[in-house]
Motif scaffolding. Structure first.
Motif, PDB file in Angstrom:
ATOM      1  N   LEU A   1      -5.305   9.676  -0.113  1.00 46.54           N
ATOM      2  CA  LEU A   1      -4.196  10.025   0.766  1.00 46.54           C
ATOM      3  C   LEU A   1      -2.929  10.188  -0.060  1.00 46.54           C
ATOM      4  CD1 LEU A   1      -4.774   7.573   3.765  1.00 46.54           C
ATOM      5  CD2 LEU A   1      -5.293  10.016   3.671  1.00 46.54           C
TER       6      LEU A   1
ATOM      7  N   ILE B   1      -7.733   2.189   5.180  1.00 43.99           N
ATOM      8  CA  ILE B   1      -6.960   1.842   3.991  1.00 43.99           C
ATOM      9  C   ILE B   1      -7.883   1.323   2.899  1.00 43.99           C
ATOM     10  CG2 ILE B   1      -5.160   0.323   3.088  1.00 43.99           C
ATOM     11  CD1 ILE B   1      -3.804   0.456   5.819  1.00 43.99           C
TER      12      ILE B   1
ATOM     13  N   ARG C   1      -0.401   7.849   3.520  1.00 42.79           N
ATOM     14  CA  ARG C   1      -0.366   6.390   3.438  1.00 42.79           C
ATOM     15  C   ARG C   1       0.645   5.818   4.434  1.00 42.79           C
ATOM     16  NH1 ARG C   1      -1.357   3.464  -2.286  1.00 42.79           N
ATOM     17  NH2 ARG C   1      -3.297   4.514  -2.856  1.00 42.79           N
ATOM     18  N   GLN C   2       1.800   6.441   4.506  1.00 42.50           N
ATOM     19  CA  GLN C   2       2.816   5.971   5.436  1.00 42.50           C
ATOM     20  C   GLN C   2       2.302   6.039   6.869  1.00 42.50           C
ATOM     21  OE1 GLN C   2       5.965   4.634   4.982  1.00 42.50           O
ATOM     22  NE2 GLN C   2       5.941   4.346   7.212  1.00 42.50           N
TER      23      GLN C   2
ATOM     24  N   ASP D   1      -9.343   4.113   0.961  1.00 39.83           N
ATOM     25  CA  ASP D   1      -8.399   4.743   0.046  1.00 39.83           C
ATOM     26  C   ASP D   1      -8.153   3.878  -1.186  1.00 39.83           C
ATOM     27  OD1 ASP D   1      -6.790   7.099  -0.317  1.00 39.83           O
ATOM     28  OD2 ASP D   1      -5.004   5.880   0.019  1.00 39.83           O
TER      29      ASP D   1
ATOM     30  N   GLY E   1      -0.670   3.509   7.416  1.00 36.03           N
ATOM     31  CA  GLY E   1      -0.155   2.147   7.316  1.00 36.03           C
ATOM     32  C   GLY E   1       0.675   1.760   8.525  1.00 36.03           C
TER      33      GLY E   1
ATOM     34  N   TYR F   1       0.827  -1.212   0.000  1.00 36.42           N
ATOM     35  CA  TYR F   1       0.000   0.000   0.000  1.00 36.42           C
ATOM     36  C   TYR F   1       0.860   1.261   0.000  1.00 36.42           C
ATOM     37  CZ  TYR F   1      -3.160   3.555   1.943  1.00 36.42           C
ATOM     38  OH  TYR F   1      -3.868   4.704   2.181  1.00 36.42           O
ATOM     39  N   VAL F   2       1.859   1.295   0.872  1.00 35.62           N
ATOM     40  CA  VAL F   2       2.721   2.478   0.969  1.00 35.62           C
ATOM     41  C   VAL F   2       3.536   2.669  -0.315  1.00 35.62           C
ATOM     42  CG1 VAL F   2       4.705   3.467   2.199  1.00 35.62           C
ATOM     43  CG2 VAL F   2       2.817   2.426   3.483  1.00 35.62           C
TER      44      VAL F   2
ATOM     45  N   ASP G   1      -1.230  -0.645  -5.692  1.00 36.91           N
ATOM     46  CA  ASP G   1      -2.613  -0.774  -5.246  1.00 36.91           C
ATOM     47  C   ASP G   1      -3.232  -2.105  -5.642  1.00 36.91           C
ATOM     48  OD1 ASP G   1      -2.246   1.718  -4.239  1.00 36.91           O
ATOM     49  OD2 ASP G   1      -3.800   2.713  -5.442  1.00 36.91           O
TER      50      ASP G   1
END
Length: 404
Positions: free
Chosen positions: A244, A223, A249-250, A226, A253, A167-168, A172
Motif C-alpha cells: 500500500l 495491515i 496506509r492512511q 502489508d 489505518g 504503520y502510517v 514498520d
C-alpha cells in the motif's frame, strides 16, 4: 468469531430466552435435549416446540464443511444464542434457559451467508422465576463481566491508535512489534465484539473470509498482510499483491481506528446489555476461536505474521475471566457444580502453563511456524481437555440452587 452476525443487539428487546434466570424449587431443571442435524443442505431440528426450562440443542455436523447453529428471536434477525465451529463429524451442545416465546432455528454450513433450513421454534409454558439470592449473584456476575468488557474496549482504542500511527508513519519494525500486542484486548472479548453487526468482519476478518462474503478486506489482517508482504506473496502466488502507498496506509489505518472506536461506543452505550448466558457461552466461544479451521491452533489466524500464540493466550485469558465471573454460582449449584469448578480450575492452569512454555506477552511468544505438528497436537489435546468441561458451564450456572 469469524461469521457475520445479522443484528447489533446482544439481547434484542422482547427476547427473553437467555434471561440469566434460574428455576425455583418445583421446576424440573434436567435439561431437555433436542437433536439437531446440520448437513451441507439442511438443518433438521428434532422438534419445533419445547416447554420452558433448561434446553440443550445437541448439534451434530453430518456435512463436509464446518458449521454453526443459531437460535434467532421472533424478528428472525436477533441472535439469541449460537454455537460455532462444529467440525464435520463432530457435535456440540448449546444450552439455554428457554423462556416462553417464538423463535427460529437455522444452520450455517461453511459459516458464511444467511444460513439454511430456518424454521420456527416455540417455547410454551410458564416463565421461569428466580430466587432473590441467585438473582443477586447473577446480577453481580453480569455487572462485573460487563465492566471487564468495557475496560478491554477502552484499552483497545488507544493501543490501536499507537499501532496505526507507527504503520502510517512507515515505522514498520515498530508496527510489527505492536501488531500482536494490540490484538490482545480484542481477542479477550471477541464474542462480544461479534454481536455488533459488521464490526467483527471489518476489524478481524482474514482475507479468505472477507472475499467469500463479498466484503472489503480491512482491519488487523489487511495491515498484517502489508507489513509481512513477502509472506503474503508466498501464500497467494496466483495473485498480484503490492504494498500500500502512503494514502492507502492512511485509509486502512484510519478505518481500523474508526471501527474499534465504534466498538467502544457500542459497549458503552446506555442500552448495552449482556446476560449470564452471554458470559458462559462466550467463554466456550473464545476457545472455539482457537480450534476453528481458520483459527489459532492450525496457524491460520495470523497467516503472515505467525503471531497466533498471542491470540491463543488472550482467548484463554478471556474465557477464564468469563468463568471466574460465574464461578461461585456454579459452585453453589451442588456437588456436580463443585466438581466442574475444580476440573476447570485445573484445566485452565494446565492450559496456561503449557502456553507459557512458548513465551509470554512481555518477552514475546515464539513464531508459530516454528511450532511442530506434534507440539500443536499437544496444545490441541489440552485445549480439548479444557473445552469439554467448559461446555458444561452454562448448564451448571442455569441449574437450581440445591438449598431451594
Amino acid at each position: 468469531m469469524k461469521s457475520t452476525t445479522a443484528l447489533l443487539a446482544a439481547v434484542a428487546g422482547g427476547v427473553a430466552l437467555l434471561s440469566g434466570c434460574v428455576p425455583n424449587a418445583g421446576i424440573d431443571t434436567a435439561a431437555t435435549v433436542i437433536a439437531v442435524d446440520s448437513s451441507d443442505d439442511a438443518c433438521t431440528v428434532e422438534t419445533d416446540s419445547v416447554a420452558s426450562g433448561t434446553v440443550t440443542f445437541r448439534v451434530s455436523n453430518s456435512g463436509e464443511r464446518v458449521t454453526e447453529f443459531y437460535l434467532l428471536g421472533e424478528d428472525e434477525l436477533s441472535i439469541v444464542s449460537e454455537v460455532e465451529n462444529i467440525a464435520p463429524g463432530a457435535s456440540r451442545d448449546l444450552t439455554v434457559l428457554a423462556q416462553p416465546g417464538s423463535y427460529f432455528t437455522v444452520c450455517k454450513p461453511g459459516m458464511i451467508g444467511s444460513g439454511i433450513g430456518q424454521s420456527s421454534f416455540t417455547v410454551t409454558g410458564d416463565a421461569i422465576a428466580v430466587s432473590e439470592d441467585r438473582e443477586r449473584a447473577i446480577s453481580d456476575a453480569v455487572a462485573n463481566y460487563t465492566a471487564y468488557v468495557k475496560t478491554q474496549a477502552a484499552e483497545l482504542v488507544p493501543n490501536v491508535q499507537g499501532f496505526v500511527d507507527a504503520y502510517v508513519a512507515g515505522d514498520d519494525d515498530e508496527a510489527r512489534r505492536l501488531f500482536p500486542l494490540v490484538r490482545i484486548n480484542y481477542e479477550r472479548i471477541e464474542p462480544t465484539a461479534s454481536q455488533f453487526g459488521d464490526l467483527d468482519p471489518a476489524i478481524d476478518y482474514r482475507k479468505p473470509g472477507a472475499e467469500a462474503e463479498g466484503l472489503e478486506f480491512t482491519g488487523f489482517h489487511r495491515i498484517e498482510m502489508d507489513l509481512w508482504l513477502d509472506a503474503a506473496v508466498a501464500n497467494y502466488p496466483d495473485e498480484t499483491i503490492i504494498p500500500l502507498d502512503a494514502a492507502g496506509r492512511q485509509q486502512i489505518g484510519q478505518k481500523l481506528v474508526d471501527d474499534v472506536t465504534a466498538l467502544y461506543d457500542a459497549v458503552h452505550a446506555d442500552d448495552f446489555e449482556l446476560s449470564v448466558s452471554d458470559i458462559t457461552n462466550g467463554a466456550i466461544g473464545l476457545l472455539d476461536e482457537v480450534a476453528a479451521p481458520d483459527g489459532k491452533l492450525p496457524g491460520e489466524e495470523n497467516e503472515f505474521a505467525h503471531t497466533d500464540l498471542y491470540d491463543f493466550y488472550a482467548n484463554v485469558e478471556g474465557a477464564e475471566v468469563a468463568f471466574t465471573a460465574v464461578r461461585q454460582i456454579a459452585l453453589d449449584s451442588g456437588d456436580d457444580g463443585e466438581a466442574l469448578v475444580a476440573e476447570l480450575d485445573e484445566e485452565f492452569a494446565a492450559m496456561k502453563a503449557l502456553l507459557s512454555t512458548y513465551g509470554d506477552y512481555e518477552g514475546g511468544f515464539v513464531s508459530y511456524d516454528t511450532v511442530s505438528q506434534d507440539e500443536r497436537n499437544e496444545l490441541g489435546a489440552q485445549l480439548n481437555a479444557l473445552s469439554e468441561p467448559l461446555a458444561q458451564l452454562t448448564h451448571a450456572v442455569l441449574g437450581v440452587d440445591p438449598a431451594e
